[in-house]
Design a protein around this motif. Structure first.
Motif, mmCIF file in Angstrom:
data_model
loop_
_atom_site.group_PDB
_atom_site.id
_atom_site.type_symbol
_atom_site.label_atom_id
_atom_site.label_comp_id
_atom_site.label_asym_id
_atom_site.label_seq_id
_atom_site.Cartn_x
_atom_site.Cartn_y
_atom_site.Cartn_z
ATOM 1 N N ILE A 107 0.942 -1.271 -0.054
ATOM 2 C CA ILE A 107 -0.068 0.016 0.130
ATOM 3 C C ILE A 107 0.822 1.250 0.019
ATOM 4 N N TYR A 108 0.225 2.184 -0.383
ATOM 5 C CA TYR A 108 1.194 3.557 -0.734
ATOM 6 C C TYR A 108 0.314 4.546 0.124
ATOM 7 N N ILE A 109 1.304 5.290 0.962
ATOM 8 C CA ILE A 109 0.608 6.357 1.836
ATOM 9 C C ILE A 109 1.413 7.717 1.665
ATOM 10 N N ASP A 110 0.620 8.624 0.922
ATOM 11 C CA ASP A 110 1.136 10.032 0.718
ATOM 12 C C ASP A 110 0.738 10.881 1.811
ATOM 13 N N THR A 111 1.938 11.056 2.514
ATOM 14 C CA THR A 111 1.654 11.641 4.147
ATOM 15 C C THR A 111 1.650 13.243 3.806
ATOM 16 N N GLY A 112 2.186 13.726 2.610
ATOM 17 C CA GLY A 112 1.902 15.157 2.044
ATOM 18 C C GLY A 112 0.636 15.481 1.939
ATOM 19 N N ALA A 113 -0.114 14.648 1.297
ATOM 20 C CA ALA A 113 -1.493 14.722 1.197
ATOM 21 C C ALA A 113 -2.203 14.801 2.484
ATOM 22 N N MET A 114 -1.846 14.143 3.299
ATOM 23 C CA MET A 114 -2.594 14.366 4.952
ATOM 24 C C MET A 114 -2.516 15.967 5.230
ATOM 25 N N TYR A 115 -1.289 16.252 5.443
ATOM 26 C CA TYR A 115 -0.847 17.663 5.663
ATOM 27 C C TYR A 115 -1.799 18.746 4.765
ATOM 28 N N ARG A 116 -1.603 18.458 3.653
ATOM 29 C CA ARG A 116 -2.594 19.243 2.555
ATOM 30 C C ARG A 116 -3.976 19.275 3.105
ATOM 31 N N THR A 117 -4.470 18.153 3.352
ATOM 32 C CA THR A 117 -6.061 18.134 3.750
ATOM 33 C C THR A 117 -6.169 18.796 4.991
ATOM 34 N N CYS A 118 -5.423 18.868 5.967
ATOM 35 C CA CYS A 118 -5.501 19.439 7.197
ATOM 36 C C CYS A 118 -5.470 21.109 6.835
ATOM 37 N N PHE B 54 -7.594 7.495 2.503
ATOM 38 C CA PHE B 54 -7.278 7.318 1.202
ATOM 39 C C PHE B 54 -8.268 6.024 0.513
ATOM 40 N N LYS B 55 -8.896 6.202 -0.631
ATOM 41 C CA LYS B 55 -9.450 5.324 -1.272
ATOM 42 C C LYS B 55 -9.085 5.173 -2.665
ATOM 43 N N ASN B 56 -9.197 3.794 -3.254
ATOM 44 C CA ASN B 56 -8.820 3.544 -4.578
ATOM 45 C C ASN B 56 -10.049 3.636 -5.638
ATOM 46 N N LYS C 296 -7.046 8.113 -4.296
ATOM 47 C CA LYS C 296 -7.775 9.457 -4.129
ATOM 48 C C LYS C 296 -7.766 9.826 -2.582
ATOM 49 N N VAL C 297 -7.755 10.913 -2.175
ATOM 50 C CA VAL C 297 -7.604 11.586 -0.814
ATOM 51 C C VAL C 297 -9.020 12.058 -0.646
ATOM 52 N N TYR C 298 -9.723 11.578 0.501
ATOM 53 C CA TYR C 298 -10.840 11.872 1.042
ATOM 54 C C TYR C 298 -10.884 12.621 2.265
ATOM 55 N N ASN D 132 -13.713 13.427 4.861
ATOM 56 C CA ASN D 132 -15.287 12.840 5.031
ATOM 57 C C ASN D 132 -15.394 11.907 3.746
ATOM 58 N N ASP D 133 -16.612 12.352 3.420
ATOM 59 C CA ASP D 133 -16.961 11.643 2.282
ATOM 60 C C ASP D 133 -16.621 12.267 0.806
ATOM 61 N N LYS D 134 -15.859 13.178 0.767
ATOM 62 C CA LYS D 134 -15.406 14.145 -0.266
ATOM 63 C C LYS D 134 -14.219 13.872 -0.790
ATOM 64 N N ASP D 135 -14.107 13.728 -2.180
ATOM 65 C CA ASP D 135 -12.795 13.539 -2.828
ATOM 66 C C ASP D 135 -11.992 14.782 -2.878
ATOM 67 N N VAL D 136 -11.105 14.951 -2.178
ATOM 68 C CA VAL D 136 -10.147 16.467 -2.217
ATOM 69 C C VAL D 136 -8.990 16.258 -2.954
ATOM 70 N N SER D 137 -8.807 15.185 -3.839
ATOM 71 C CA SER D 137 -7.528 15.018 -4.295
ATOM 72 C C SER D 137 -7.072 16.206 -5.288
ATOM 73 N N LEU D 138 -7.893 17.009 -5.914
ATOM 74 C CA LEU D 138 -7.646 18.053 -6.680
ATOM 75 C C LEU D 138 -7.489 19.457 -5.888
ATOM 76 N N ALA D 139 -8.581 19.315 -4.962
ATOM 77 C CA ALA D 139 -8.742 20.654 -4.005
ATOM 78 C C ALA D 139 -7.275 20.974 -3.023
ATOM 79 N N ILE D 140 -6.575 19.825 -2.846
ATOM 80 C CA ILE D 140 -5.545 20.209 -1.902
ATOM 81 C C ILE D 140 -4.070 20.265 -2.549
ATOM 82 N N ARG D 141 -4.426 20.527 -3.910
ATOM 83 C CA ARG D 141 -3.193 20.630 -4.978
ATOM 84 C C ARG D 141 -3.106 22.320 -5.395
#
Ligand code: C5P
Length: 222
Positions: A30-41, A69-71, A77-79, A81-90
């Motif tokens: 499994i791959y975990i993108d920790t930067g995406a987590m700080y971006r989501t915060c 994270f969900k495939n 993709k980064v979620y 709650n139930d919202k895909d924020v993969s683009l919003a965090i970039r």
């Protein structure tokens, strides 16, 4: 069953997530993108109009949220709650402010806890800034990926171009330098090569070459 842990750290836009994703897929880790987590915060603070330095308020909001994270169609993709924020965090606004949020002690504590929990059940490749030093200090393979700031900016520039975003190459270079400075000079878990990490300079390497090198290092440890 023994679970394997691979830590990939390094400065902004060094290609960590690109290669980590490929290696993880090839080896069924499994791959975990920790930067995406700080971006989501950071996105949580922005969406709630909370100051990026207001630790207490940000922590309260994180406690009321679920970052996961969900495939979806083979892509991670980064979620929030139930919202895909993969683009919003970039977006540039998130990129510009993420270093301030990620420097908050309480935010780091919560994210590290979550990252260790996510890593506990599978073979994992995790990328970030403090994985080898703090999150997974006993990782089987630790890699510190670097590349010249010029080549990192150029890669980011081409990546933006592909997505139809125009940003001046010099501005990208400047943003990368500023973010690296903040990330490596913060008090808690700064960006730093772990003593036992293998440094890989990818300035003159193709993605395939970096993937092959990292795969080889992992297979030697299996
Ligand atoms: O990897 P990415 O560039 O998406 O990371 C965004 C930001 O998140 C970094 O600039 C850094 O401030 C923060 N970060 C961190 N620790 C990590 C991963 C990312 O502080 N392990």
């Amino acid at each position: 069953m023994y679970l394997m842990q691979v830590a990939i750290d390094g400065p902004a836009s060094a290609g960590k997530s690109t290669v980590a994703k490929i290696v993880a897929k090839n080896l069924s880790f499994i791959y975990i993108d920790t930067g995406a987590m700080y971006r989501t915060c950071t996105l949580i603070a922005r969406d709630n109009q909370v100051d990026y330095g207001d630790e207490a308020e940000i922590l309260k909001l994180i406690d009321q949220s679920t970052i996961s994270f969900k495939n979806k169609a083979g892509e991670q993709k980064v979620y929030l709650n139930d919202k895909d924020v993969s683009l919003a965090i970039r977006t540039p606004e998130i990129t510009e402010n993420v270093s301030q949020v990620s420097a908050l002690a309480g935010v780091r504590q919560k994210m590290v806890e979550l990252q260790r929990e996510m890593a506990g059940k599978n073979n994992v490749i995790m990328d970030g800034r403090d994985i080898g030093t703090t999150v997974l200090p006993n990782a089987d393979v630790k890699i510190f990926l670097i590349a010249s700031v010029e080549s990192r900016a150029k890669r980011r520039f081409l990546d933006f171009q592909e997505k139809g975003i125009h940003q001046d190459l010099k501005d990208i270079e400047h943003d990368i330098e500023v973010r690296d400075y903040k990330d490596s000079h913060r008090e808690i878990s700064p960006l730093k090569k772990a003593a036992d990490a293998i440094e890989l300079d990818t300035t003159n390497m193709s993605i395939d070459e970096v993937v092959a090198k990292i795969t080889n290092l992992i297979e030697k440890n299996q």
